[in-house]
Design a protein around this motif. Structure first.
Motif, mmCIF file in Angstrom:
data_model
loop_
_atom_site.group_PDB
_atom_site.id
_atom_site.type_symbol
_atom_site.label_atom_id
_atom_site.label_comp_id
_atom_site.label_asym_id
_atom_site.label_seq_id
_atom_site.Cartn_x
_atom_site.Cartn_y
_atom_site.Cartn_z
ATOM 1 N N SER A 13 -5.443 4.157 0.533
ATOM 2 C CA SER A 13 -6.372 3.369 -0.275
ATOM 3 C C SER A 13 -7.752 4.005 -0.281
ATOM 4 C CB SER A 13 -6.459 1.932 0.246
ATOM 5 O OG SER A 13 -6.795 1.909 1.622
ATOM 6 N N ASP A 42 1.627 -1.742 -4.482
ATOM 7 C CA ASP A 42 0.238 -1.326 -4.336
ATOM 8 C C ASP A 42 -0.525 -1.674 -5.598
ATOM 9 O OD1 ASP A 42 -1.966 -0.259 -3.091
ATOM 10 O OD2 ASP A 42 -1.326 1.829 -3.209
ATOM 11 N N GLY A 97 0.834 -1.192 0.000
ATOM 12 C CA GLY A 97 0.000 0.000 0.000
ATOM 13 C C GLY A 97 0.866 1.239 0.000
#
Length: 351
Positions: free
Chosen positions: A199, A166, A153
């Protein structure tokens, strides 16, 4: 030959070298002549000597362990399939090494300070960091400790040399919203992820891009925390703000599952009255009623790639042995240590 486990002293005696020379030869060959190294290697093979890992770590300053860092409470860790997928990806790599996995989970209502201190104190050789939040500042702790680490991420505060893997969450949010637009939805709400996680912010950005590109105004945007309960509550708020919505994009499948429960309680048919799409495709989407259309989040693949990158850095894995491609899966795009995977639309009955 003795039936007992051979000792370092016995190896040194058999090789005709001092104990310290034998120790250096066994633990990497530092300041050892080629003749002494060969003699020790031969003695180790003949005696069946197995180095003591604890003693070896005093010489090498290695712990032979890597951490999975999850700055979330254990309840969240145990109930979100994202973390099970992360462990599967890591274990697929670690099972072929002698490295031990250490799990670092935040205590309830605790900041990430304890985890950061643990990392700074050198208890592990490297770390994989997932589900990080803006306030955690684990990037700062890792930069200060110079601990080899890879994030799963995009981090909020990357520093030069920090690596992460990611999925393209902006593209995923855009893809989910465009799917609802193609279906004919004109009033689309978004159940967004937390504002302190990249996110959540990136999927929201993709949603807003797609809606505005279609010449529409976004419907209500209500935030949750990627759990079923907050998805259900957010859906209640969306319906209260705008009962005319005909599409919902939830930033996780767990939140989408909660939204489906609320829609059913209000007598709204899915997909006839409201089309719903989630994000993750980690098992939840198959079990909802109706089955959930979603954006596949390749967590297992991301965790595996992050672990491979970490082990290469630690010298525990050769770059020549990396898994590489995954059949027909989209390629991993790399730029300056940042590895990005493409999202994939998975259509089911909810849309």
């Amino acid at each position: 030959m003795s039936s007992q486990v051979p000792t370092l002293e016995e190896v040194a005696l058999a090789a005709g070298v001092s104990r310290s020379t034998a120790s250096r030869a066994i633990n990497g060959g530092s300041r050892v002549s080629s003749e002494a190294q060969a003699a020790v290697d031969d003695a180790v093979a003949r005696l069946g000597f197995v180095p003591n890992r604890a003693a070896r770590s005093l010489v090498t300053r290695r712990t032979n362990s890597v951490a999975l860092v999850v700055p979330e409470p254990d309840e969240r860790f145990l109930n979100d399939p994202f973390f099970a997928a992360t462990l599967r990806g890591m274990n697929s790599v670690l099972k072929n090494s002698d490295l031990q996995l250490v799990l670092l989970i935040a205590k309830l209502d605790e900041s990430a300070g304890r985890i950061a201190q643990y990392l700074r104190n050198g208890h592990v050789d490297g770390a994989i960091v997932v589900s990080h939040h803006r306030k955690d500042d684990l990037e700062g702790a890792i930069e200060a400790s110079r601990l080899p680490a890879v994030f799963v991420g995009r981090p909020f505060h990357p520093f030069p040399g920090l690596r992460f893997v990611d999925v393209d969450n902006v593209a995923g949010g855009r893809m989910a919203t465009e799917h609802l637009l193609r279906r004919g939805c004109t009033r689309i709400a978004h159940i967004a992820g937390p504002a302190d996680m990249t996110s959540g912010e990136d999927r929201l950005a993709g949603f807003e891009e797609a809606v505005r590109a279609a010449g529409l105004e976004p419907g209500p945007v209500v935030r949750g925390d990627f759990t079923t309960a907050t998805g259900a509550a957010a859906m209640e708020q969306v319906l209260a703000e705008d009962p005319t919505i005909d599409g919902v994009f939830a930033a996780s499948d767990l939140m989408a599952s909660g939204a489906l429960q609320t829609l059913a309680a209000h007598g709204r048919r899915v997909p006839d009255d409201v089309a719903v799409i989630g994000y993750d495709d980690l098992g939840v989407a198959d079990d909802t009623v109706p089955a959930l259309t979603t954006i596949a989040n390749p967590v297992v693949r991301m965790a595996r790639h992050a672990t491979e990158e970490l082990l290469v850095t630690l010298g525990a894995l050769s770059p020549d042995t990396l898994v590489g491609g995954d059949g027909d899966a989209p390629p991993i795009i790399e730029e300056d240590g940042h590895f990005v995977l493409a999202p994939v639309l998975v259509e089911r009955a909810s849309s």
